[in-house]
Design a protein around this motif. Structure first.
Motif, PDB file in Angstrom:
ATOM      1  N   GLU A 116     109.073 -26.810  53.857  1.00  0.00           N
ATOM      2  CA  GLU A 116     107.725 -26.422  53.454  1.00  0.00           C
ATOM      3  C   GLU A 116     106.652 -27.190  54.213  1.00  0.00           C
ATOM      4  O   GLU A 116     105.453 -27.179  53.975  1.00  0.00           O
ATOM      5  N   VAL A 117     107.320 -28.450  54.946  1.00  0.00           N
ATOM      6  CA  VAL A 117     106.239 -29.296  55.623  1.00  0.00           C
ATOM      7  C   VAL A 117     106.241 -28.992  57.066  1.00  0.00           C
ATOM      8  O   VAL A 117     107.188 -28.853  57.912  1.00  0.00           O
ATOM      9  N   GLY A 118     104.991 -28.705  57.645  1.00  0.00           N
ATOM     10  CA  GLY A 118     104.640 -28.460  58.910  1.00  0.00           C
ATOM     11  C   GLY A 118     104.056 -29.939  59.552  1.00  0.00           C
ATOM     12  O   GLY A 118     104.785 -30.429  60.084  1.00  0.00           O
ATOM     13  N   VAL A 119     102.843 -29.590  59.795  1.00  0.00           N
ATOM     14  CA  VAL A 119     101.994 -30.645  60.531  1.00  0.00           C
ATOM     15  C   VAL A 119     100.682 -31.061  59.607  1.00  0.00           C
ATOM     16  O   VAL A 119     100.142 -30.278  59.125  1.00  0.00           O
ATOM     17  N   VAL A 120     100.552 -32.162  59.200  1.00  0.00           N
ATOM     18  CA  VAL A 120      99.736 -32.772  58.323  1.00  0.00           C
ATOM     19  C   VAL A 120      98.737 -33.629  59.181  1.00  0.00           C
ATOM     20  O   VAL A 120      99.075 -34.369  59.695  1.00  0.00           O
ATOM     21  N   LYS A 151     108.552 -28.914  64.263  1.00  0.00           N
ATOM     22  CA  LYS A 151     107.293 -28.059  64.514  1.00  0.00           C
ATOM     23  C   LYS A 151     106.396 -28.670  65.324  1.00  0.00           C
ATOM     24  O   LYS A 151     105.409 -28.054  65.127  1.00  0.00           O
ATOM     25  N   ILE A 152     106.341 -29.668  66.171  1.00  0.00           N
ATOM     26  CA  ILE A 152     105.641 -30.294  66.753  1.00  0.00           C
ATOM     27  C   ILE A 152     106.140 -30.596  68.072  1.00  0.00           C
ATOM     28  O   ILE A 152     107.384 -30.999  68.247  1.00  0.00           O
ATOM     29  N   LYS A 153     105.407 -30.546  69.188  1.00  0.00           N
ATOM     30  CA  LYS A 153     105.691 -31.078  70.428  1.00  0.00           C
ATOM     31  C   LYS A 153     104.586 -32.153  70.994  1.00  0.00           C
ATOM     32  O   LYS A 153     103.339 -31.751  70.701  1.00  0.00           O
ATOM     33  N   ILE A 154     105.242 -32.886  71.972  1.00  0.00           N
ATOM     34  CA  ILE A 154     104.130 -33.945  72.567  1.00  0.00           C
ATOM     35  C   ILE A 154     104.191 -33.859  74.002  1.00  0.00           C
ATOM     36  O   ILE A 154     105.238 -33.856  74.546  1.00  0.00           O
ATOM     37  N   LYS A 155     103.178 -33.484  74.544  1.00  0.00           N
ATOM     38  CA  LYS A 155     102.915 -33.145  76.005  1.00  0.00           C
ATOM     39  C   LYS A 155     102.280 -34.299  76.875  1.00  0.00           C
ATOM     40  O   LYS A 155     101.636 -35.174  76.111  1.00  0.00           O
ATOM     41  N   LYS A 156     102.748 -34.209  78.178  1.00  0.00           N
ATOM     42  CA  LYS A 156     101.944 -35.416  78.903  1.00  0.00           C
ATOM     43  C   LYS A 156     100.578 -35.084  79.157  1.00  0.00           C
ATOM     44  O   LYS A 156      99.976 -35.001  80.431  1.00  0.00           O
ATOM     45  N   ARG A 157      99.662 -35.245  78.233  1.00  0.00           N
ATOM     46  CA  ARG A 157      98.330 -34.978  78.710  1.00  0.00           C
ATOM     47  C   ARG A 157      97.372 -36.071  77.836  1.00  0.00           C
ATOM     48  O   ARG A 157      97.920 -36.812  77.093  1.00  0.00           O
ATOM     49  N   ASP A 168     100.966 -23.773  60.722  1.00  0.00           N
ATOM     50  CA  ASP A 168     101.793 -24.946  60.046  1.00  0.00           C
ATOM     51  C   ASP A 168     101.059 -26.062  59.516  1.00  0.00           C
ATOM     52  O   ASP A 168     101.523 -26.979  59.247  1.00  0.00           O
ATOM     53  N   VAL A 169      99.529 -26.043  59.727  1.00  0.00           N
ATOM     54  CA  VAL A 169      98.854 -27.369  59.675  1.00  0.00           C
ATOM     55  C   VAL A 169      98.375 -27.085  58.099  1.00  0.00           C
ATOM     56  O   VAL A 169      97.628 -26.200  57.537  1.00  0.00           O
ATOM     57  N   TYR A 170      98.322 -28.607  57.542  1.00  0.00           N
ATOM     58  CA  TYR A 170      97.582 -28.633  56.159  1.00  0.00           C
ATOM     59  C   TYR A 170      96.891 -29.971  56.594  1.00  0.00           C
ATOM     60  O   TYR A 170      97.344 -30.843  56.926  1.00  0.00           O
ATOM     61  N   ASP A 171      95.429 -29.954  56.246  1.00  0.00           N
ATOM     62  CA  ASP A 171      94.329 -30.694  56.513  1.00  0.00           C
ATOM     63  C   ASP A 171      94.242 -31.516  55.280  1.00  0.00           C
ATOM     64  O   ASP A 171      93.852 -31.109  54.279  1.00  0.00           O
ATOM     65  N   ILE A 172      94.335 -32.771  55.144  1.00  0.00           N
ATOM     66  CA  ILE A 172      93.869 -33.708  54.147  1.00  0.00           C
ATOM     67  C   ILE A 172      92.342 -33.830  54.193  1.00  0.00           C
ATOM     68  O   ILE A 172      91.626 -34.086  55.063  1.00  0.00           O
TER      69      ILE A 172
END
Length: 263
Positions: A116-120, A151-157, A168-172
């Motif tokens: 149930e957790v995506g990206v916070v 559920k997250i990828k990190i690119k060379k940018r 998948d995002v939840y904003d605090i």
């Protein structure tokens, strides 16, 4: 490794911090994530006491290449993800820390089932010379803080290195006591030097479009100072807008030059 103070019934969390010679900041950032079950330093061969301090706090050290000043290096976080023992990962930089309010909110989220957790994403309170910035890109400055690593990828940018599905995002909420505390820069001159460094790294990663040399800088200043209320920070806000405008100009010039050389 000493036992950490973790909320009962919560999922285990692995914190990932990229470092290079951060001994002056390590105690502050490590204290703010002492509640995490695992702390991983992705360290680029620090020559000061960064590693020693981290080990004293029970952190795991992962070796990373020495950063090339002309290349983005934020993707080194992937080394931390690969080394993490847990599916729930927390991202923090050495010049940041987590206040009590944000810590409590993250611990509450960590009680949920992992599927149930995506990206916070959390707001970021940026400080320049110990004074908070209230306009421009600097508030609320949302970015991922906690994520299901599947559920997250990190690119060379440069800067824009997190990649994830917006569904998948939840904003605090954007409240100061729920914001990452970021020691943005000690002076306006220090930020100018950092911006020049970012330009060198980003220059080879832009889409080639010579027209943007002329279009992007004024757009950047308007976007930073007017559209996003950078003017709220007075002369400092205007200066930061000019720095961003120059950043866009320099990166597109570098992209154009590299394209000409390649062809």
């Amino acid at each position: 490794m000493r036992k950490r103070n973790v909320v009962s019934n919560s999922m285990s969390v692995s914190a990932i911090i990229p470092t290079y010679n951060e001994e002056d900041r390590m105690k502050t950032v490590l204290k703010s994530i002492d509640w995490c079950d695992e702390i991983i330093l992705v360290d680029s061969n620090s020559t000061d006491r960064t590693r020693e301090i981290a080990r004293e706090h029970g952190a795991k050290i992962v070796n990373a290449p020495r950063p090339d000043p002309a290349e983005p290096f934020d993707h080194y976080r992937n080394l931390g993800i690969e080394a993490a023992s847990n599916d729930l990962v927390l991202f923090l930089d050495a010049d940041e820390c987590i206040p009590d309010g944000l810590r409590d909110r993250l611990q509450e989220i960590a009680k949920q089932p992992i599927n149930e957790v995506g990206v916070v994403r959390a707001p970021t309170m940026n400080y320049l010379d110990d004074k908070p910035l209230s306009g421009g890109f600097y508030w609320p400055g949302y970015r991922p803080i906690l994520a299901n690593k599947n559920k997250i990828k990190i690119k060379k940018r440069i800067h824009d290195f997190y990649e994830y599905d917006e569904d998948d995002v939840y904003d605090i909420p954007a409240e100061p006591d729920l914001a990452i505390q970021h020691d943005f820069a000690n002076s306006i001159y220090e930020q100018w030097k950092a911006q020049r460094g970012y330009a060198k790294r980003a220059g080879g990663n832009r889409e080639f479009n010579p027209l943007k040399i002329f279009i992007a800088p004024p757009w950047g200043f308007y976007h930073q100072v007017i559209e996003n209320d950078g003017w709220r920070d007075g002369i400092v806000g205007v200066a930061l807008g000019l720095f961003y405008s120059w950043f866009l100009f320099e990166t597109h010039v570098r992209t154009t030059v590299q394209n000409i050389i390649r062809n």
